[in-house]
Write a protein that holds these residues in place. Structure first.
Motif, PDB file in Angstrom:
ATOM      1  N   GLU A 147      -7.439  -5.896  -0.178  1.00  0.00           N
ATOM      2  CA  GLU A 147      -6.670  -5.122  -0.865  1.00  0.00           C
ATOM      3  C   GLU A 147      -7.013  -3.908  -1.173  1.00  0.00           C
ATOM      4  OE1 GLU A 147      -3.468  -5.455   0.060  1.00  0.00           O
ATOM      5  OE2 GLU A 147      -3.413  -7.664   0.249  1.00  0.00           O
ATOM      6  N   PRO A 148      -6.549  -2.659  -1.294  1.00  0.00           N
ATOM      7  CA  PRO A 148      -6.882  -1.418  -1.840  1.00  0.00           C
ATOM      8  C   PRO A 148      -7.409  -1.552  -3.435  1.00  0.00           C
ATOM      9  CG  PRO A 148      -5.089  -0.891  -0.596  1.00  0.00           C
ATOM     10  CD  PRO A 148      -5.329  -2.333  -0.447  1.00  0.00           C
ATOM     11  N   ASP A 169      -5.046  -0.500   9.620  1.00  0.00           N
ATOM     12  CA  ASP A 169      -3.835   0.216   8.689  1.00  0.00           C
ATOM     13  C   ASP A 169      -4.706   1.516   8.086  1.00  0.00           C
ATOM     14  OD1 ASP A 169      -2.313   0.900   6.720  1.00  0.00           O
ATOM     15  OD2 ASP A 169      -1.908  -1.205   5.845  1.00  0.00           O
ATOM     16  N   GLN A 172      -3.766   2.384   4.475  1.00  0.00           N
ATOM     17  CA  GLN A 172      -4.659   1.569   3.488  1.00  0.00           C
ATOM     18  C   GLN A 172      -5.870   2.174   3.519  1.00  0.00           C
ATOM     19  OE1 GLN A 172      -4.968  -3.135   3.076  1.00  0.00           O
ATOM     20  NE2 GLN A 172      -6.571  -2.489   4.487  1.00  0.00           N
TER      21      GLN A 172
END
Length: 313
Positions: A147-148, A169, A172
């Motif tokens: 995840e970021p 993505d 993202q």
């Protein structure tokens, strides 16, 4: 930590095997030299494209050593990831001892750790090995997305120097580039078809499969994009587009090893459970490669254009 410029094109190298499925080191060294002569910015052996999953730890290190010995002046970033933190640490330490300039660490696959487990995994290795390290996010293979927030947290570690983005993505990926602008942290494409879009939102280059087959053209595309010449970069992106698609009609590295054999760069042989490219795809791949070869010949006959970056002109 030693400095490592993570901008440009870093081919994710194939590992050639002989008829007995042993590593063909002579072909490996020749291929590394071919890529260096083509102007790439670094080499990445023993990643997913290098079939690291079927290599023993000793073979892993031997491949890294062979590539380092073969080249003169390009950095070698060794794939040393695993879903076992102790194993990834051991591989990372051995690659560092062999003389690698940096490490590429895929996120742990199959066991699907939580984000806090990912942070602990990567920081354990970064605390122990003083080399620039690239965190590799490819959820289609691992079953878990980095995840970021996790990527941004890892970027603050002095030895974590980059993020290889293969999630597909762009939102993202752009967020990670945006939130790490003030860090010494590079965002690299891990998906050839996404390289140009990723550079447009702050990426610095690519760890490329297509760069094995068309290194000069890939370097020209990335160089143009980094120089802000998006008209030229788009032209090259579209020229390479059919190749990008053909190289992923089956699981990587099946198509790229077939392309390597067609071009005479190395055998298409793989270790089980990977298999040769299905016959139904080979003709299309041959056609794309022939067209690219023809375009190169036509350009050469008409005078070679200057595809160097602004800094090199």
């Amino acid at each position: 930590m030693t400095e490592l410029d993570l901008s440009g094109v870093f081919p994710a190298m194939c590992t050639p095997f002989d008829d007995d499925e042993q590593i063909d080191f002579e072909t490996l060294r020749t291929d590394a030299q071919r890529l260096e002569a083509a102007g790439v910015d670094g080499l990445v052996p023993v990643g997913s494209t290098g079939e690291s999953a079927t290599l023993t730890h000793d073979e892993h290190v031997q491949v890294v050593e062979a590539v380092i010995e073969a080249v003169d002046d390009v950095p070698v970033v060794a794939g040393t990831g695993s879903n076992n933190t102790r194993e990834a640490l051991e591989l990372s330490e051995r690659a560092a001892e062999a003389g690698a300039d940096g490490l590429l660490l895929i996120s742990p696959y199959y066991n699907k750790p939580e984000q806090r487990g990912l942070i602990e995994h990567f920081e354990t290795i970064a605390d122990a090995v003083s080399l620039p390290q690239i965190v590799y996010n490819v959820p289609s293979r691992t079953g878990r997305n980095i995840e970021p927030d996790t990527a941004v947290s890892l970027a603050s570690h002095e030895n974590i120097a980059g993020y290889k983005a293969a999630s597909g993505d762009l939102g993202q990926i752009g967020e990670i580039a945006e939130r790490t602008m003030d860090e010494e942290f590079a965002v690299l494409s891990g998906d050839d078809a996404m390289t140009l879009p990723i550079i447009s939102v702050g990426g610095t280059g690519t760890i490329s499969v297509a760069g094995n087959i068309e290194p000069e053209r890939t370097c020209a595309m990335v160089g143009a994009a980094l120089d802000g010449d998006y008209e030229r970069a788009r032209q090259l992106h579209h020229e390479l587009g059919p190749l990008f698609r053909e190289l992923f009609v089956e699981t990587n590295p099946i198509p790229v090893k077939e392309a390597m054999e067609i071009r005479g760069y190395g055998p298409a042989r793989m270790r089980s459970p990977l298999s040769r490219l299905a016959d139904e795809y080979r003709e299309d791949l041959e056609g794309v490669l022939a067209e690219l070869e023809g375009e190169r010949a036509a350009v050469t006959d008409g005078g070679e254009p200057d595809t160097r970056s602004e800094a090199d002109r």
